[in-house]
Design a protein around this motif. Sequence first.
Motif, short mmCIF file in Angstrom:
data_model
loop_
_atom_site.label_atom_id
_atom_site.label_comp_id
_atom_site.label_asym_id
_atom_site.label_seq_id
_atom_site.Cartn_x
_atom_site.Cartn_y
_atom_site.Cartn_z
N PHE A 93 10.18 1.30 -10.60
CA PHE A 93 9.79 2.73 -9.69
C PHE A 93 9.30 1.95 -8.42
O PHE A 93 9.26 0.91 -8.29
CB PHE A 93 8.49 3.29 -10.36
N SER A 94 9.32 2.98 -7.17
CA SER A 94 8.95 2.63 -5.86
C SER A 94 7.26 2.27 -5.81
O SER A 94 6.62 3.14 -6.23
CB SER A 94 9.36 3.52 -4.93
N ALA A 95 6.91 1.19 -5.29
CA ALA A 95 5.69 0.63 -5.26
C ALA A 95 5.46 -0.37 -4.16
O ALA A 95 6.22 -1.09 -3.83
CB ALA A 95 5.12 0.07 -6.67
N TRP A 96 4.04 -0.43 -3.83
CA TRP A 96 3.70 -1.25 -2.92
C TRP A 96 2.84 -2.43 -3.73
O TRP A 96 1.83 -1.88 -4.44
CB TRP A 96 2.92 -0.77 -1.58
N VAL A 97 2.93 -3.61 -3.16
CA VAL A 97 2.12 -4.72 -3.81
C VAL A 97 1.08 -5.14 -2.54
O VAL A 97 1.59 -5.66 -1.67
CB VAL A 97 2.82 -5.77 -4.36
N LEU A 98 -0.34 -4.84 -2.76
CA LEU A 98 -1.03 -5.29 -1.63
C LEU A 98 -2.11 -6.64 -2.30
O LEU A 98 -2.38 -6.62 -3.26
CB LEU A 98 -1.95 -4.35 -1.28
N ALA A 99 -2.58 -7.26 -1.45
CA ALA A 99 -3.43 -8.26 -1.75
C ALA A 99 -4.83 -7.86 -2.00
O ALA A 99 -5.33 -6.80 -1.36
CB ALA A 99 -3.81 -9.51 -0.53
N TYR A 100 -5.30 -8.20 -3.10
CA TYR A 100 -6.76 -7.90 -3.45
C TYR A 100 -7.76 -8.12 -2.47
O TYR A 100 -7.70 -9.40 -1.80
CB TYR A 100 -7.08 -8.41 -4.86
N PRO A 101 -8.51 -7.04 -2.09
CA PRO A 101 -9.46 -7.43 -1.14
C PRO A 101 -10.70 -8.59 -1.45
O PRO A 101 -11.00 -8.35 -2.58
CB PRO A 101 -10.30 -6.06 -0.79
N ASP A 102 -10.99 -9.32 -0.38
CA ASP A 102 -12.02 -10.25 -0.51
C ASP A 102 -13.29 -9.68 -0.43
O ASP A 102 -14.37 -10.07 -1.07
CB ASP A 102 -12.08 -11.50 0.25
N ALA A 103 -13.43 -8.40 0.36
CA ALA A 103 -14.76 -7.83 0.52
C ALA A 103 -14.28 -6.43 0.75
O ALA A 103 -13.24 -5.84 1.15
CB ALA A 103 -15.40 -8.39 1.78
N ILE A 104 -15.47 -5.47 0.49
CA ILE A 104 -15.22 -3.98 0.45
C ILE A 104 -16.25 -3.54 1.15
O ILE A 104 -17.55 -4.18 1.23
CB ILE A 104 -15.11 -3.38 -0.83
N ASN A 105 -16.41 -2.42 1.84
CA ASN A 105 -17.58 -1.71 2.50
C ASN A 105 -17.64 -0.27 1.49
O ASN A 105 -16.95 0.24 1.32
CB ASN A 105 -17.10 -1.10 3.92
#
Length: 231
Positions: A93-105
Amino acid sequence: MAAPRAIESATIPESLSEIGIKPGLQIQIEHTRSRQRLRTELIGSVGEEFLILSAPSARSFAHKGEVLRLRLMSGNWICAFDARLESTISKPFSAWVLAYPDAINVARLRSHTRLPIQIRVRVDGADPLEGPEDLYGLITDIHLQGASLETTIPVGKVGDQIFITTLISFAGSEQLVLLSAKLANQSRHTLSRINTYQYGLSFDPLDEETRIFLQGFLAQQQLELQGYTLK
């Protein structure tokens, strides 16, 4: 199984795992350079290394290595963070792989987390000669400072005082709970020719015994919503 830290300590979540994101969650993506925005949904995650999103239809929106701004709502929180687009997938399937965030707001949606629930209650007016008496309704969400009440008969108008009586089970025991509340807001809906009246309730200060029992009950319900079984 240990409970999520955000539930145990009632602190502000510091990671996506503490918010409890799930597949199917709607996510807004903003390109940090062009400021274009679009929506997609979460497919899942690989531990705390990668996020996998359904690939947006706009193929030229972003390219590998670019940083995107993501925003989502989960539970009682609005969350935003930056994540780098690591790669794209076309099969199965079509998907994007993104790096897991180090920090969130994060920002809290409401000052008190409302728990969806279904509790049958009896409603009485402050004055039995004027207000409703022995009228039954349904509490559809609740927190320590208030609740949402649904009835098929009008209860009163904004500002009126009512009393809610119900039986609550917690930690293997049951207790009859009487809550004094004011009608903070109201609305009416019609479904299949049946009128439903929706009221926002603001609880009056609780006595110590009721507050402790209700607080324990809410904590138990919140854990169960997160998938934890209490024995």
